[in-house]
Design an enzyme around this catalytic site. Sequence first.
Site, PDB file in Angstrom:
ATOM      1  N   ASP A   1       0.809  -1.217   0.000  1.00 43.59           N
ATOM      2  CA  ASP A   1       0.000   0.000   0.000  1.00 43.59           C
ATOM      3  C   ASP A   1       0.842   1.265   0.000  1.00 43.59           C
ATOM      4  O   ASP A   1       2.039   1.249   0.356  1.00 43.59           O
ATOM      5  CB  ASP A   1      -0.969   0.003   1.175  1.00 43.59           C
ATOM      6  CG  ASP A   1      -0.279  -0.049   2.535  1.00 43.59           C
ATOM      7  OD1 ASP A   1       0.693  -0.814   2.667  1.00 43.59           O
ATOM      8  OD2 ASP A   1      -0.709   0.669   3.454  1.00 43.59           O
TER       9      ASP A   1
ATOM     10  N   GLU B   1       0.172  -1.448   5.676  1.00 46.60           N
ATOM     11  CA  GLU B   1       1.203  -0.959   6.586  1.00 46.60           C
ATOM     12  C   GLU B   1       0.995   0.508   6.932  1.00 46.60           C
ATOM     13  O   GLU B   1       1.228   0.921   8.067  1.00 46.60           O
ATOM     14  CB  GLU B   1       2.587  -1.154   5.947  1.00 46.60           C
ATOM     15  CG  GLU B   1       3.758  -0.883   6.888  1.00 46.60           C
ATOM     16  CD  GLU B   1       4.228   0.567   6.903  1.00 46.60           C
ATOM     17  OE1 GLU B   1       5.044   0.921   7.778  1.00 46.60           O
ATOM     18  OE2 GLU B   1       3.763   1.353   6.037  1.00 46.60           O
TER      19      GLU B   1
END
Length: 574
Positions: free
Chosen positions: A169, A236
Site C-alpha cells: 500500500d 502498513e
Amino acid sequence: MSLQLLDEKSSSTPTTHKKQVIVAILTFISLAILFSSNSYIAPLFTPSSPVESTIRLCPSGKTLRPSSFYKDNSSVEYIIHDPEFRKESIKKLSGAVKIPTITFDYYQDPFVNPEQWNNFTHFHWFLESQFPLVYQSLKVSKPNIYNLVFEWEGTDSSLKPLLLTAHQDVVPVEEETISKWEHDPFEGYSDGETLWGRGSSDCKTMLIGELQAIERLIKDGFTPKRTVILAFGFDEEIGGQFGAAHIAKQLTETYGDDSLFALVDEGGSAISLFDDVAVSLPSIGEKGALSLQITLTTPGGHSSVPPDHTNIGIVAQLINDIEDTPFESVLTPINPTLNFLQCVAKYTNEFDEGLKNNVFKAAYDKAANSKVIEYLSSIRGYKYFVRTTQAVDIIDGGVKSNALPEYTNLVINHRISVESSIEETIDKIIGNLETIANKFDLGIYHDQEEILPATKNGHFNVSGSGLSPSPVSPLNNTSWDVFSGSIKHIIEDYIYPNLSKPAVVAGNLGTGNTDTSKYWNLTENIYRYRLSTLNGILEGGTHSVNEHTTIDNHLSLIAFTYEYIKNVDEAKDE
C-alpha cells in the site's frame, strides 16, 4: 513507513563533505547498564584508558561476498550494468507505481468492505504477469485475501528461514498538491535515471526489487538450502492490522516462535559519506508510537455572550502548555543512537576531538553524556533520537459562527523514546491536562476513568492506543555479520568502489514504525533497511510531493538482495 530524517545539510553525492546523519545503533557494551529517565547511573565497568574505551566500540566487521561471486560474478554485473535489465526494471517498477494501492485510515477489513481494496486485486494480477518464475517456483498464499506470502522451500529444513518483507500500500495524494508534482503521481514516469510516483520510494522499489532478485536467482538455477519467505502486507500505512498481523499469525503457526534466521523490512537511512567513509544505517530498533485523542466537553450558548475562554480557547491553552513542556532528552547505552555516534567518532573525522572524547565516554561519564545530548539537541533531526516526541496533528471543534463550541477534539501523535514507555508518555500528557483543568475548574477522565471529577464547566477525556518501543536487535551474532557484510560488499564493490576506506555499517534507531512490529516473536534479528544513497524523506519526497527514487538505487537494491540471499544460504545457524 518509518524512514529517518537527515540533517538539512545532508546530500547523497560522493563529493559532499561531512554529512550530518540522524540515526543510531545499539548498546555500547554489554557490561554497561541503563540509567533512568531522570537520573544518571554509572555502569559497572569503566575503561581505564582512552584506548580501552574505544577498542571495543563498533567493530567494523568483514565484507562478505558469496563464494559464487569469486567464481562468476556475471549475474551481479548484469543486474547493475546491463542496459536491457535496466529497461526491464524501469518497466516493472513503473507498472507497480501506476496501480494506486492507496490505503486510508477509515478502510475496513476486506471481509467487511471488499470494494475498498479492488486496486490490490489489479496489483496482484500485475505481479503475476511480471514474475512468472516466482509464481511457478514458490508457494503463494494470500492470508486475509490481499496479503501476499511467497515461500521458497529450502533443501535443508533444519535451517531457520529468511524473511524478506515490504508492503503493497501507499499513502494518499492530497488533491490540492497534485499541481505541484512534476509528473502525475500515478504515471510512473521515468527519464531513465529517476522514477517518480507515489510508492516509488515507499516502498514499491523494495517489493519489486525483492521479486526481481528472486526471479533472477531462479533463472540462474539457484536452489536454496535455507527456506526464503517473502511477505507483503497490504495496510502498513494504516497500522498493519489487516495485513502483517495476519501474515505473522500464519508464519507463527507454520514455523513457530523464534523460528527465523533474520527479517529484513523497509527503513533505515541513506548511505552517507563522511569524507572518504561510506556509512550505512540500517535500523535495529524502533521508537514506540502512541496517538492520544483528547476531547473537551463544555456548556454551549450564544456567541453574543461568550465566556472569557471558549472551549476552543481552553484547548488552545492546553496545546500551548503541551508544546512548552517537551519530554526530557535521555541517552543511555540501550539507545542505538549512542553506538551510531561512536561508529562515526571511531571511523571518521566528522567530530572534533572534544566531541569524540565525549561520545566515547557518554555511556559511563555524566558530564560527557550531557555534552553529547547538548550536541544532539542542537540539530533538528538528531534531538528526536533522544527524546519522546509530541505532535499535535488534528484539531476539530465548533459547528457554527454564532454558537459557542461545546466539543473540541484533538489528536497528538508521539514517538516514544527507547528509554521510556506508553505509560510514562500518557502520564506526562495527563500532567498537562491537570494544569489546564485546575486553571479552568474542569474534570479529567482517562478512558472514562475519573482522574478529576467533572464540573459544571465541563471535562476532558483522553484515550488512545500505542505500541511500545521495539526490542533492539543484537550486533554480536552471525545474523548481523552476514547482513552487515553483505551491505559492505555492495557498497565497496559497486556503489562506491573508489573509496580508500572500508564501508561502515552502523545499526540505527527507527523513529517511525513498520510492519516489523507484528513479527517481534519470530526472531530477534530484525533489520529495517532499504539500501539507497537517496534519503527518502529529505530527498526522495516520501509521503510528500514528487516522491521518487533513482534507477541506480533500485538496481543496487536488487543486487544486494540477490547476494544477501546467497550469503545467508551459506551461513550456519547459531
